[in-house]
Motif scaffolding. Structure first.
Motif, PDB file in Angstrom:
ATOM      1  N   ALA A 163       1.731  10.372   4.473  1.00  0.00           N
ATOM      2  CA  ALA A 163       2.886  11.271   4.596  1.00  0.00           C
ATOM      3  C   ALA A 163       2.524  12.667   4.104  1.00  0.00           C
ATOM      4  O   ALA A 163       2.897  13.676   4.727  1.00  0.00           O
ATOM      5  CB  ALA A 163       4.079  10.706   3.813  1.00  0.00           C
ATOM      6  N   GLY A 164       1.783  12.754   3.007  1.00  0.00           N
ATOM      7  CA  GLY A 164       1.338  14.057   2.499  1.00  0.00           C
ATOM      8  C   GLY A 164       0.445  14.775   3.490  1.00  0.00           C
ATOM      9  O   GLY A 164       0.534  15.998   3.650  1.00  0.00           O
ATOM     10  N   LEU A 165      -0.411  14.028   4.158  1.00  0.00           N
ATOM     11  CA  LEU A 165      -1.288  14.610   5.181  1.00  0.00           C
ATOM     12  C   LEU A 165      -0.459  15.142   6.355  1.00  0.00           C
ATOM     13  O   LEU A 165      -0.711  16.237   6.864  1.00  0.00           O
ATOM     14  CB  LEU A 165      -2.298  13.566   5.655  1.00  0.00           C
ATOM     15  CG  LEU A 165      -3.300  13.981   6.720  1.00  0.00           C
ATOM     16  CD1 LEU A 165      -4.166  15.127   6.243  1.00  0.00           C
ATOM     17  CD2 LEU A 165      -4.173  12.798   7.091  1.00  0.00           C
ATOM     18  N   LEU A 166       0.543  14.389   6.760  1.00  0.00           N
ATOM     19  CA  LEU A 166       1.409  14.843   7.861  1.00  0.00           C
ATOM     20  C   LEU A 166       2.185  16.104   7.470  1.00  0.00           C
ATOM     21  O   LEU A 166       2.341  17.014   8.287  1.00  0.00           O
ATOM     22  CB  LEU A 166       2.359  13.726   8.286  1.00  0.00           C
ATOM     23  CG  LEU A 166       1.689  12.507   8.929  1.00  0.00           C
ATOM     24  CD1 LEU A 166       2.703  11.396   9.161  1.00  0.00           C
ATOM     25  CD2 LEU A 166       0.989  12.885  10.219  1.00  0.00           C
ATOM     26  N   ILE A 167       2.641  16.164   6.222  1.00  0.00           N
ATOM     27  CA  ILE A 167       3.331  17.368   5.755  1.00  0.00           C
ATOM     28  C   ILE A 167       2.369  18.557   5.779  1.00  0.00           C
ATOM     29  O   ILE A 167       2.730  19.656   6.209  1.00  0.00           O
ATOM     30  CB  ILE A 167       3.921  17.150   4.348  1.00  0.00           C
ATOM     31  CG1 ILE A 167       5.080  16.155   4.429  1.00  0.00           C
ATOM     32  CG2 ILE A 167       4.368  18.481   3.726  1.00  0.00           C
ATOM     33  CD1 ILE A 167       5.564  15.652   3.079  1.00  0.00           C
ATOM     34  N   TYR A 168       1.137  18.330   5.347  1.00  0.00           N
ATOM     35  CA  TYR A 168       0.117  19.390   5.365  1.00  0.00           C
ATOM     36  C   TYR A 168      -0.023  19.971   6.770  1.00  0.00           C
ATOM     37  O   TYR A 168      -0.143  21.188   6.930  1.00  0.00           O
ATOM     38  CB  TYR A 168      -1.217  18.820   4.877  1.00  0.00           C
ATOM     39  CG  TYR A 168      -2.395  19.735   5.098  1.00  0.00           C
ATOM     40  CD1 TYR A 168      -2.684  20.752   4.190  1.00  0.00           C
ATOM     41  CD2 TYR A 168      -3.219  19.590   6.215  1.00  0.00           C
ATOM     42  CE1 TYR A 168      -3.766  21.602   4.391  1.00  0.00           C
ATOM     43  CE2 TYR A 168      -4.298  20.431   6.424  1.00  0.00           C
ATOM     44  CZ  TYR A 168      -4.563  21.433   5.508  1.00  0.00           C
ATOM     45  OH  TYR A 168      -5.626  22.273   5.715  1.00  0.00           O
ATOM     46  N   LEU A 169      -0.029  19.110   7.769  1.00  0.00           N
ATOM     47  CA  LEU A 169      -0.189  19.570   9.153  1.00  0.00           C
ATOM     48  C   LEU A 169       0.981  20.438   9.610  1.00  0.00           C
ATOM     49  O   LEU A 169       0.851  21.209  10.558  1.00  0.00           O
ATOM     50  CB  LEU A 169      -0.367  18.376  10.089  1.00  0.00           C
ATOM     51  CG  LEU A 169      -1.653  17.576   9.900  1.00  0.00           C
ATOM     52  CD1 LEU A 169      -1.642  16.320  10.760  1.00  0.00           C
ATOM     53  CD2 LEU A 169      -2.877  18.433  10.196  1.00  0.00           C
ATOM     54  N   CYS A 170       2.118  20.315   8.933  1.00  0.00           N
ATOM     55  CA  CYS A 170       3.303  21.098   9.290  1.00  0.00           C
ATOM     56  C   CYS A 170       3.465  22.363   8.453  1.00  0.00           C
ATOM     57  O   CYS A 170       4.357  23.172   8.726  1.00  0.00           O
ATOM     58  CB  CYS A 170       4.560  20.232   9.126  1.00  0.00           C
ATOM     59  SG  CYS A 170       4.610  18.822  10.244  1.00  0.00           S
ATOM     60  N   LEU A 171       2.614  22.535   7.455  1.00  0.00           N
ATOM     61  CA  LEU A 171       2.730  23.718   6.600  1.00  0.00           C
ATOM     62  C   LEU A 171       2.341  24.977   7.371  1.00  0.00           C
ATOM     63  O   LEU A 171       1.452  24.944   8.220  1.00  0.00           O
ATOM     64  CB  LEU A 171       1.813  23.582   5.373  1.00  0.00           C
ATOM     65  CG  LEU A 171       2.184  22.530   4.345  1.00  0.00           C
ATOM     66  CD1 LEU A 171       1.094  22.433   3.273  1.00  0.00           C
ATOM     67  CD2 LEU A 171       3.534  22.835   3.712  1.00  0.00           C
TER      68      LEU A 171
ATOM     69  N   ALA B  74       0.812  -1.229   0.000  1.00  0.00           N
ATOM     70  CA  ALA B  74       0.000   0.000   0.000  1.00  0.00           C
ATOM     71  C   ALA B  74       0.840   1.271   0.000  1.00  0.00           C
ATOM     72  O   ALA B  74       0.605   2.173   0.813  1.00  0.00           O
ATOM     73  CB  ALA B  74      -0.979  -0.020   1.175  1.00  0.00           C
ATOM     74  N   PRO B  75       1.808   1.407  -0.913  1.00  0.00           N
ATOM     75  CA  PRO B  75       2.626   2.616  -0.907  1.00  0.00           C
ATOM     76  C   PRO B  75       1.810   3.885  -1.157  1.00  0.00           C
ATOM     77  O   PRO B  75       2.137   4.939  -0.609  1.00  0.00           O
ATOM     78  CB  PRO B  75       3.645   2.374  -2.025  1.00  0.00           C
ATOM     79  CG  PRO B  75       3.039   1.333  -2.901  1.00  0.00           C
ATOM     80  CD  PRO B  75       2.189   0.486  -1.996  1.00  0.00           C
ATOM     81  N   GLY B  76       0.755   3.811  -1.943  1.00  0.00           N
ATOM     82  CA  GLY B  76      -0.083   4.983  -2.182  1.00  0.00           C
ATOM     83  C   GLY B  76      -0.758   5.470  -0.917  1.00  0.00           C
ATOM     84  O   GLY B  76      -0.878   6.674  -0.682  1.00  0.00           O
ATOM     85  N   THR B  77      -1.194   4.544  -0.095  1.00  0.00           N
ATOM     86  CA  THR B  77      -1.828   4.904   1.170  1.00  0.00           C
ATOM     87  C   THR B  77      -0.809   5.533   2.109  1.00  0.00           C
ATOM     88  O   THR B  77      -1.083   6.552   2.748  1.00  0.00           O
ATOM     89  CB  THR B  77      -2.492   3.674   1.813  1.00  0.00           C
ATOM     90  OG1 THR B  77      -3.506   3.194   0.916  1.00  0.00           O
ATOM     91  CG2 THR B  77      -3.095   3.994   3.161  1.00  0.00           C
ATOM     92  N   PHE B  78       0.388   4.958   2.161  1.00  0.00           N
ATOM     93  CA  PHE B  78       1.429   5.534   3.015  1.00  0.00           C
ATOM     94  C   PHE B  78       1.898   6.882   2.481  1.00  0.00           C
ATOM     95  O   PHE B  78       2.187   7.801   3.258  1.00  0.00           O
ATOM     96  CB  PHE B  78       2.596   4.563   3.191  1.00  0.00           C
ATOM     97  CG  PHE B  78       2.316   3.507   4.207  1.00  0.00           C
ATOM     98  CD1 PHE B  78       2.550   3.737   5.549  1.00  0.00           C
ATOM     99  CD2 PHE B  78       1.781   2.281   3.825  1.00  0.00           C
ATOM    100  CE1 PHE B  78       2.273   2.768   6.502  1.00  0.00           C
ATOM    101  CE2 PHE B  78       1.492   1.306   4.768  1.00  0.00           C
ATOM    102  CZ  PHE B  78       1.737   1.547   6.108  1.00  0.00           C
TER     103      PHE B  78
END
Length: 157
Positions: free
Chosen positions: A36-44, A28-32
């Motif tokens: 990861a993209g969601l976690l980056i969003y939280l740090c923007l 499930a690399p797309g899910t991971f």
């Protein structure tokens, strides 16, 4: 399961295309990558809506190049581990959504549903476009579909 090329850990372009390594997971690399993209969003940092649109546009253009170059280098078009497109897709999904964990979770789930199911015209676009543009655009469209669903939900919740 397609193996992760070693160049992901040696080549910064491949490392970025593989979502800072998040696409290197064996299942499930797309899910991971989306997570990861969601976690980056939280740090923007906080951005105005138009600044965020500019950010997404720049990341899309960068992604077309990153993903196309990486696919060419490793000889696999749209390798499952190339997940920069998931980053941009989830970032698009998250534009102007209401605040809160419920909305973040809904964004994640809706984006993954559209990205995996690829309803028309997402699947058609995925089959017709090649190169980095093809890798990116199905996820951008999945993100747009998920965003529309979230905006409609926000009207009723």
């Amino acid at each position: 399961m397609v193996t992760t090329p070693r160049s992901v850990w040696r080549n910064p372009i491949h490392f970025l295309a593989f979502g800072l390594g998040s696409g290197a997971v064996p299942k499930a690399p797309g899910t991971f990558g989306t997570l990861a993209g969601l976690l980056i969003y939280l740090c923007l940092p906080a951005m105005s809506p138009m600044s965020y649109v500019a950010f997404i546009a720049v990341m899309l253009l960068l992604g077309i190049w990153l993903c196309g170059k990486t696919a060419d280098d490793i000889g696999v078009h749209d390798h499952g581990g190339i997940v920069w497109d998931e980053f941009v897709g989830i970032w698009l999904t998250l534009w102007l959504i209401p605040e809160g964990w419920l909305w973040l979770c809904l964004a994640f789930v809706l984006f993954r549903i559209f990205d995996i199911a690829k309803p028309w015209p997402i699947g058609w676009l995925d089959r017709k476009l090649g190169g980095g543009l093809g890798i990116m655009m199905d996820d951008v469209l999945a993100g747009a579909f998920a965003w529309i669903c979230l905006q409609v939900l926000a009207l009723f919740i």
